[in-house]
Design a protein around this motif. Sequence first.
Motif, short mmCIF file in Angstrom:
data_model
loop_
_atom_site.label_atom_id
_atom_site.label_comp_id
_atom_site.label_asym_id
_atom_site.label_seq_id
_atom_site.Cartn_x
_atom_site.Cartn_y
_atom_site.Cartn_z
N SER A 1 -17.11 -8.17 92.78
CA SER A 1 -18.89 -8.80 92.73
C SER A 1 -19.62 -7.80 92.54
CB SER A 1 -19.63 -8.68 94.08
OG SER A 1 -18.90 -7.86 95.02
N THR A 2 -18.80 -6.36 92.40
CA THR A 2 -19.51 -4.87 92.20
C THR A 2 -18.93 -4.86 90.81
OG1 THR A 2 -17.68 -3.93 93.05
CG2 THR A 2 -19.00 -4.10 94.79
N THR A 3 -17.93 -5.20 89.81
CA THR A 3 -18.08 -5.41 89.37
C THR A 3 -18.77 -5.53 88.27
OG1 THR A 3 -15.31 -4.00 89.36
CG2 THR A 3 -16.07 -5.05 86.42
N GLU A 4 -19.34 -6.68 88.47
CA GLU A 4 -19.92 -7.19 87.24
C GLU A 4 -21.47 -7.52 87.99
OE1 GLU A 4 -19.45 -11.63 89.19
OE2 GLU A 4 -17.81 -11.78 88.30
N THR A 5 -21.79 -6.86 88.80
CA THR A 5 -23.51 -6.57 88.50
C THR A 5 -23.21 -5.09 88.47
OG1 THR A 5 -22.93 -6.10 91.52
CG2 THR A 5 -23.64 -8.31 90.93
N GLY A 6 -22.29 -4.20 88.34
CA GLY A 6 -21.96 -2.47 87.75
C GLY A 6 -23.41 -2.01 88.89
N THR A 7 -22.32 -2.31 90.40
CA THR A 7 -22.94 -1.64 91.55
C THR A 7 -22.73 -0.43 91.57
OG1 THR A 7 -22.95 -3.50 92.53
CG2 THR A 7 -23.08 -1.47 94.37
N GLU A 8 -23.20 1.29 91.57
CA GLU A 8 -22.85 2.22 92.18
C GLU A 8 -22.93 2.42 93.50
OE1 GLU A 8 -25.44 6.06 91.36
OE2 GLU A 8 -25.77 4.99 90.08
N LEU A 9 -21.43 3.22 93.50
CA LEU A 9 -21.30 3.36 95.29
C LEU A 9 -21.24 4.99 95.12
CD1 LEU A 9 -19.77 0.63 94.78
CD2 LEU A 9 -19.96 0.10 97.57
N ARG A 10 -21.54 5.67 95.92
CA ARG A 10 -21.13 7.06 96.55
C ARG A 10 -21.31 7.20 98.50
NH1 ARG A 10 -25.58 10.92 93.99
NH2 ARG A 10 -26.94 8.76 95.08
N HIS A 11 -20.88 7.92 98.80
CA HIS A 11 -20.71 8.25 100.10
C HIS A 11 -20.21 9.41 100.33
CE1 HIS A 11 -16.67 7.55 99.41
NE2 HIS A 11 -15.94 8.23 100.01
N ASP A 12 -20.50 9.84 101.61
CA ASP A 12 -19.98 11.54 102.20
C ASP A 12 -18.68 11.02 102.93
OD1 ASP A 12 -23.32 12.46 101.62
OD2 ASP A 12 -23.32 12.25 103.56
N PRO A 13 -18.03 12.19 102.77
CA PRO A 13 -16.79 12.30 103.28
C PRO A 13 -17.13 11.59 104.92
CG PRO A 13 -17.24 14.42 102.23
CD PRO A 13 -18.09 13.75 102.21
N LEU A 14 -16.12 10.55 105.25
CA LEU A 14 -15.76 10.13 106.27
C LEU A 14 -15.08 10.47 107.92
CD1 LEU A 14 -16.58 5.94 104.80
CD2 LEU A 14 -18.56 7.49 105.10
N PRO A 15 -15.07 10.52 108.73
CA PRO A 15 -14.53 10.65 109.82
C PRO A 15 -14.40 9.61 110.19
CG PRO A 15 -16.86 10.08 110.51
CD PRO A 15 -17.22 9.99 108.86
N GLN A 16 -13.39 10.23 111.54
CA GLN A 16 -12.33 9.28 111.65
C GLN A 16 -12.61 8.73 113.09
OE1 GLN A 16 -8.62 10.75 113.51
NE2 GLN A 16 -7.20 9.78 111.81
N VAL A 17 -13.06 7.58 113.55
CA VAL A 17 -13.70 7.31 114.45
C VAL A 17 -12.39 6.83 115.31
CG1 VAL A 17 -15.54 7.61 114.14
CG2 VAL A 17 -14.02 5.00 113.70
N SER A 18 -12.27 5.83 116.35
CA SER A 18 -11.81 5.07 117.42
C SER A 18 -12.14 4.31 117.23
CB SER A 18 -11.45 5.86 118.93
OG SER A 18 -10.65 5.09 119.54
N GLY A 19 -11.85 2.83 116.99
CA GLY A 19 -11.91 1.34 117.57
C GLY A 19 -11.08 0.41 116.74
N ASP A 20 -11.70 -0.53 116.58
CA ASP A 20 -10.88 -1.49 115.71
C ASP A 20 -11.08 -1.67 113.95
OD1 ASP A 20 -10.16 -4.22 114.85
OD2 ASP A 20 -9.92 -5.23 116.69
N ARG A 21 -9.95 -1.93 113.48
CA ARG A 21 -9.97 -1.30 111.96
C ARG A 21 -10.40 -2.37 111.38
NH1 ARG A 21 -7.07 1.53 107.86
NH2 ARG A 21 -6.49 3.04 109.73
N THR A 22 -10.10 -3.22 111.38
CA THR A 22 -10.50 -5.01 111.83
C THR A 22 -12.14 -4.69 111.22
OG1 THR A 22 -8.36 -6.11 111.75
CG2 THR A 22 -10.03 -7.91 110.83
N GLN A 23 -12.49 -4.84 112.36
CA GLN A 23 -13.78 -4.70 113.01
C GLN A 23 -14.74 -3.84 111.91
OE1 GLN A 23 -15.08 -5.86 116.81
NE2 GLN A 23 -13.62 -6.88 117.76
N LEU A 24 -14.26 -2.66 111.70
CA LEU A 24 -14.83 -1.42 110.96
C LEU A 24 -15.03 -2.01 109.36
CD1 LEU A 24 -14.21 1.27 112.47
CD2 LEU A 24 -16.08 -0.05 113.28
N GLY A 25 -14.03 -2.65 109.36
CA GLY A 25 -13.99 -2.61 107.56
C GLY A 25 -15.14 -4.61 107.33
N LEU A 26 -14.97 -5.23 108.59
CA LEU A 26 -15.77 -6.51 108.04
C LEU A 26 -17.73 -5.79 108.14
CD1 LEU A 26 -16.29 -9.10 108.38
CD2 LEU A 26 -15.88 -9.52 110.30
#
Length: 544
Positions: A402-427
């Motif tokens: 979907s991002t390729t088809e729409t030509g989406t441009e994504l940028r982000h700051d260096p993301l930290p390490q947190v404590s949590g549930d990997r699956t839910q944070l991915g969701l």
Amino acid sequence: MPVPEQAAEPRPTAGEAAYSTGPARSGPLGQGRWSTRQWLTAGVSAALVVLVVLSGLAVAFFRHSAAVSNQLVDRSSPALIQAVRLEAALVNQETGTRGYALTGQAEFLEPYTQGLSQQAAATTALHALTTGDRTDAADLDLVLARAARWQRDTARPIAARPPGTPVPSGLAGAEQGKAEFDSLRAALTTQQTHLQQARNASRADLTTARRLRNWLFSTIAAVIIALAVLVFVGLRRGVNAPLERLTAQVRTVAGGDFTHPITASGPADLRRLAQDVEAMRERLAHELATSQTARDAVDAYAADLARSNAELEQFAYVASHDLQEPLRKVASFCQLLQRRYAAQLDERADQYISYAVDGANRMQTLINDLLAFSRVGRVHDQYAPVDLEQVWDQTLDALSVSTTETGTELRHDPLPQVSGDRTQLGLLLQNLISNAVKFRAPDRAPRIRLTVEPDGAMWRFAFTDNGIGIDPEFADRVFIIFQRLHTRDAYPGNGIGLAMCKKIVEFHGGTITVDPHHTDGTRILFTLPQTPPPPHTPAQAEES
């Protein structure tokens, strides 16, 4: 001063009556009408009165002692000394005149001449010292009168003779002169006796004053010691002992024995304090009893909730298997019906079949979304360190089509390490990116930026896109499940994405909001803790 501990119970104040839950209890030593300040004022006043009286006695004694000492030092002793000097002066005159009368030599008159000067000085001093004392003045007048008579009849006639002139034998050995001088000696003796008696009396008065001084200062010391003992005993019985009893009772209650009564004793203010503490204890005991009842109710509710969760788990199993199976059959048979009898069906029948298949598919999607929403906070792994950089990359891989088809441009700051549930944070990241791509502006390619910065114990994230945006009046509504701002024809979906994001963020101990001040797109602000949040109980997870 000692504080009496038996007194009548005073009426409670309005403040005490406001929250008192029972009758006031009397302490084992009774109650006092006076407060601690009143007892201290009375004790200090009494002590000051006693000290003032003792000070007055001391001042009076010092005045008396000074008078006695002055009488002895400045009057009695000097008067006796001057009387002795007067006697010596007169004796010198008698010796000089007698030698001059016998020898006719002028040098024998020197004692006489010196005696006159000494007599004049001693007489002047005695006049000053005997003023106001009739006896001493009379003695001095008698001595001076007899001395004047002896000098007139004997001494001056002898001294008036020229040197070398023979003195008439009758004048030189006159019995009259001897008798007059003996009379003068008797007067001198009487004077000195009276002065000696006066001096002895002054010394006796001074000795008495010393004894009185010793007695007075011993009495003052004893009274001060007695006052100190009374003050100590009074403070001990009236203040310290009630305070110690109250402290011991309060510590007993603070240790967990909330049924232990607080008894009142001592002065009125300490007793009122004990009554206030007792009222507070009764209130706490009542609140604890109410709290225990509420806790029992909560425990019962937790048991019901656990049973409800078990039923929900069973429902989730049924929804994921039993409910989806009929939907798949409906969709499959509708499609089979359409293929097999396509030649016999008109356009309207094909449209009806298409509606049935689409409804079954949407129902299946809705069931899957509900299952995913119910699993947040209920079915999750243990908290563990999660590298958001890796989660971001994995999310982009999953959404690469979907991002390729729409030509989406994504940028982000260096993301930290947190404590949590990997699956839910991915969701969480997946739903945010999917929404940004779905609700993009029709005239430009999507641009997405994720920034992060520390904020105390939290990480503050800002997810920004350049899409169609969210009206500020709907900033809270978008996080409610099944709340849609657009029709399904314009933008597909079930309206559950941001509701799921909110549940995930709050489950991890953070918050999520829409920035109402951002224009030209949407900015969603959310926080995640830098340290693991407190563990969720099953009840808490289900309530969240």
